[in-house]
Design an enzyme around this catalytic site. Structure first.
Site, PDB file in Angstrom:
ATOM      1  N   LYS A   1      44.330 -32.779  87.271  1.00 50.79           N
ATOM      2  CA  LYS A   1      44.668 -32.701  88.751  1.00 50.79           C
ATOM      3  C   LYS A   1      46.026 -32.322  89.039  1.00 50.79           C
ATOM      4  O   LYS A   1      46.178 -31.430  89.935  1.00 50.79           O
ATOM      5  CB  LYS A   1      44.884 -34.268  89.198  1.00 50.79           C
ATOM      6  CG  LYS A   1      43.627 -34.910  89.116  1.00 50.79           C
ATOM      7  CD  LYS A   1      43.443 -35.964  90.312  1.00 50.79           C
ATOM      8  CE  LYS A   1      42.028 -36.480  90.556  1.00 50.79           C
ATOM      9  NZ  LYS A   1      41.831 -37.442  91.473  1.00 50.79           N
TER      10      LYS A   1
ATOM     11  N   LYS B   1      32.224 -31.867  84.902  1.00 54.82           N
ATOM     12  CA  LYS B   1      31.461 -33.152  85.348  1.00 54.82           C
ATOM     13  C   LYS B   1      31.297 -33.146  86.936  1.00 54.82           C
ATOM     14  O   LYS B   1      31.937 -32.485  87.627  1.00 54.82           O
ATOM     15  CB  LYS B   1      32.146 -34.586  85.153  1.00 54.82           C
ATOM     16  CG  LYS B   1      33.295 -34.716  86.114  1.00 54.82           C
ATOM     17  CD  LYS B   1      33.787 -36.089  85.981  1.00 54.82           C
ATOM     18  CE  LYS B   1      35.313 -36.316  86.938  1.00 54.82           C
ATOM     19  NZ  LYS B   1      34.936 -37.285  87.902  1.00 54.82           N
TER      20      LYS B   1
ATOM     21  N   LYS C   1      32.940 -35.536  93.209  1.00 49.62           N
ATOM     22  CA  LYS C   1      32.457 -35.463  94.598  1.00 49.62           C
ATOM     23  C   LYS C   1      33.548 -34.695  95.431  1.00 49.62           C
ATOM     24  O   LYS C   1      33.248 -34.088  96.721  1.00 49.62           O
ATOM     25  CB  LYS C   1      32.560 -37.055  95.124  1.00 49.62           C
ATOM     26  CG  LYS C   1      33.914 -37.939  94.939  1.00 49.62           C
ATOM     27  CD  LYS C   1      33.467 -39.063  95.819  1.00 49.62           C
ATOM     28  CE  LYS C   1      34.361 -40.293  95.139  1.00 49.62           C
ATOM     29  NZ  LYS C   1      35.513 -40.330  94.637  1.00 49.62           N
TER      30      LYS C   1
HETATM   31  N1  AQP Z   1      29.943 -37.070  87.091  1.00 55.04           N
HETATM   32  C1  AQP Z   1      30.080 -38.491  86.769  1.00 55.04           C
HETATM   33  N2  AQP Z   1      29.223 -39.172  85.979  1.00 55.04           N
HETATM   34  C2  AQP Z   1      29.448 -40.405  85.767  1.00 55.04           C
HETATM   35  N3  AQP Z   1      30.426 -41.025  86.313  1.00 55.04           N
HETATM   36  C3  AQP Z   1      31.128 -40.634  87.093  1.00 55.04           C
HETATM   37  N4  AQP Z   1      32.222 -41.165  87.878  1.00 55.04           N
HETATM   38  C4  AQP Z   1      32.618 -40.042  88.347  1.00 55.04           C
HETATM   39  N5  AQP Z   1      32.090 -38.889  88.224  1.00 55.04           N
HETATM   40  C5  AQP Z   1      31.018 -39.261  87.464  1.00 55.04           C
HETATM   41  C6  AQP Z   1      32.535 -42.589  87.770  1.00 55.04           C
HETATM   42  O1  AQP Z   1      32.684 -42.788  89.210  1.00 55.04           O
HETATM   43  C7  AQP Z   1      33.323 -43.928  89.483  1.00 55.04           C
HETATM   44  C8  AQP Z   1      34.341 -43.662  90.763  1.00 55.04           C
HETATM   45  O2  AQP Z   1      35.085 -42.384  90.307  1.00 55.04           O
HETATM   46  P1  AQP Z   1      36.036 -41.682  91.239  1.00 55.04           P
HETATM   47  O3  AQP Z   1      36.205 -42.178  92.365  1.00 55.04           O
HETATM   48  O4  AQP Z   1      37.275 -41.251  90.498  1.00 55.04           O
HETATM   49  O5  AQP Z   1      35.165 -40.151  91.853  1.00 55.04           O
HETATM   50  P2  AQP Z   1      35.431 -38.784  91.070  1.00 55.04           P
HETATM   51  O6  AQP Z   1      34.071 -38.262  91.503  1.00 55.04           O
HETATM   52  O7  AQP Z   1      35.447 -38.817  89.697  1.00 55.04           O
HETATM   53  O8  AQP Z   1      36.737 -38.630  91.905  1.00 55.04           O
HETATM   54  P3  AQP Z   1      37.193 -37.610  93.002  1.00 55.04           P
HETATM   55  O9  AQP Z   1      37.698 -38.405  94.063  1.00 55.04           O
HETATM   56  O10 AQP Z   1      36.135 -36.400  93.305  1.00 55.04           O
HETATM   57  O11 AQP Z   1      38.646 -36.892  92.379  1.00 55.04           O
HETATM   58  P4  AQP Z   1      38.395 -35.906  91.320  1.00 55.04           P
HETATM   59  O12 AQP Z   1      37.126 -35.478  90.824  1.00 55.04           O
HETATM   60  O13 AQP Z   1      39.224 -34.872  91.824  1.00 55.04           O
HETATM   61  O14 AQP Z   1      39.030 -36.790  90.011  1.00 55.04           O
HETATM   62  C9  AQP Z   1      34.331 -43.911  88.155  1.00 55.04           C
HETATM   63  O15 AQP Z   1      33.915 -45.053  87.562  1.00 55.04           O
HETATM   64  C10 AQP Z   1      33.895 -42.604  87.657  1.00 55.04           C
HETATM   65  O16 AQP Z   1      34.234 -42.758  86.083  1.00 55.04           O
END
Ligand code: AQP
Length: 333
Positions: A114, A196, A199
């Protein structure tokens, strides 16, 4: 709630969750709610470690609340609430900051990723993010934390902090265990299967949003990056794009990857990709329909959030009192 064991998990309201979030975490939220006392939190305090537009953040919190409800966790065992509505999270985070080492936080890969992604805003919150996450989990005495594979390192840190605190003050915290699905713990981007599914990805072709409609889902699957071959074979190292689609299809249809190989033997990628899109839509469409209905009534969602926060606080405050007492804070009379 009469379940004996407790589960906690959090999800950031940074964007509409993806199929990756669902397959990695949310479907386990639902499964655990059959057997555990569950606390699921929309972690808006985590979200502001990256700059958010205030109006958009408010909208996202309601949308995410509606989506989590629409996934259908057992309401008798589930407390769904917004993190910033329970100030005990911030208070415990401050205390736990003093039990977390600078070196430990410096090793967190999410912080490194990040920091690279948001080089103009490497703030202290981004650095101490895992401490707030430890506070989230430990406040509820969670035995189990349903997460995707990317959160494994943070969960390990939560365990280390709990053990360290308990080593000084006795058994104050339950030491949590991660629950990461064997299949689906890391769903990869459709546009780049080496990363990965995320979102916050600026490229919408990389992810399937839980609110994408059927046509969009099928179109994105058809465009998914695979390889120049034609064989539907589960080989994550050699064929990461195909293996990722097979994982999605296998989970959405309740099959094993070997069965999927047999099902699509000799058919090429075209028919397979369409089937993946249809299977993903089959899982997401009832959730999407319910969520879109719930989003129409924000006042109802706000009332549910208030009830959730009150139920969460009733469990969190006694734990926080124990922690305050342990470290030697004088109670206010
Ligand atoms: N690609 C994935 N496959 C399986 N599990 C996933 N998780 C996230 N991406 C995958 C799991 O979802 C839960 C919520 O995670 P989050 O809110 O941190 O979502 P994100 O999509 O990883 O994060 P953001 O908001 O998009 O921020 P970035 O990507 O910038 O970090 C968690 O249990 C996570 O493991």
């Amino acid at each position: 709630m009469n379940a004996q064991k407790t589960a906690f998990s959090g999800i950031q309201p940074t964007a509409i969750p993806t199929l990756g979030n669902y397959l990695g975490a949310l479907r386990n939220y639902v499964a655990l709610s059959g057997t555990h006392r569950c606390f699921y939190s929309i972690v808006d305090m985590h979200a502001i470690t990256v700059r958010q537009d205030p109006e958009t953040l408010r909208r996202r919190v309601r949308e995410l609340y509606a989506l989590l409800l629409a996934c259908g966790p057992n309401p008798d065992n589930t407390v769904l609430y917004v993190q910033s509505h329970v100030p005990a999270h911030a208070e415990l985070c401050w205390i736990l900051n003093n039990f977390t080492m600078f070196g430990e936080l410096s090793r967190m890969t999410q912080f490194k990723d990040k920091s690279a992604k948001h080089a103009d805003n490497i703030n202290a919150g981004l650095f101490t993010y895992p401490v707030l996450q430890a506070a989230d989990i430990l406040l509820y005495g969670a035995h189990v934390v349903p997460i995707g594979d990317d959160q494994k390192q943070h969960l390990e840190l939560s365990r280390d902090v709990a053990v360290r605190f308990n080593g000084v003050y006795g058994d104050v915290f339950v030491v949590p265990e991660p629950l990461i699905p064997k299949l689906g713990g890391r769903i990869m981007s459709l546009a780049d299967p080496s990363r990965k599914m995320d979102k916050s990805d600026p490229n919408p072709a990389g992810y399937i949003s839980m609110l994408d409609d059927r046509d969009v889902i099928i179109k994105k699957c058809k465009k998914a990056v695979t390889d120049s071959g034609a064989e539907v074979r589960y080989d994550p190292a050699e064929k990461p794009g195909v293996a990722n689609l097979m994982t999605i299809y296998a989970i959405c249809t309740g099959k094993e990857p070997e069965q999927v190989e047999r099902e699509f033997a000799g058919q090429g990628y075209g028919a397979f990709k369409t089937a993946v899109g249809e299977a993903a839509d089959g899982v997401l469409s009832p959730i999407r329909a319910k969520a879109l209905e719930l989003i129409q009534d924000p006042a109802h969602l706000d009332r549910l959030m208030a009830e959730g926060a009150a139920r969460a606080e009733a469990v969190a405050l006694p734990v926080l009192r124990k922690v305050r007492d342990s470290v030697g804070f004088l109670p206010r009379i």
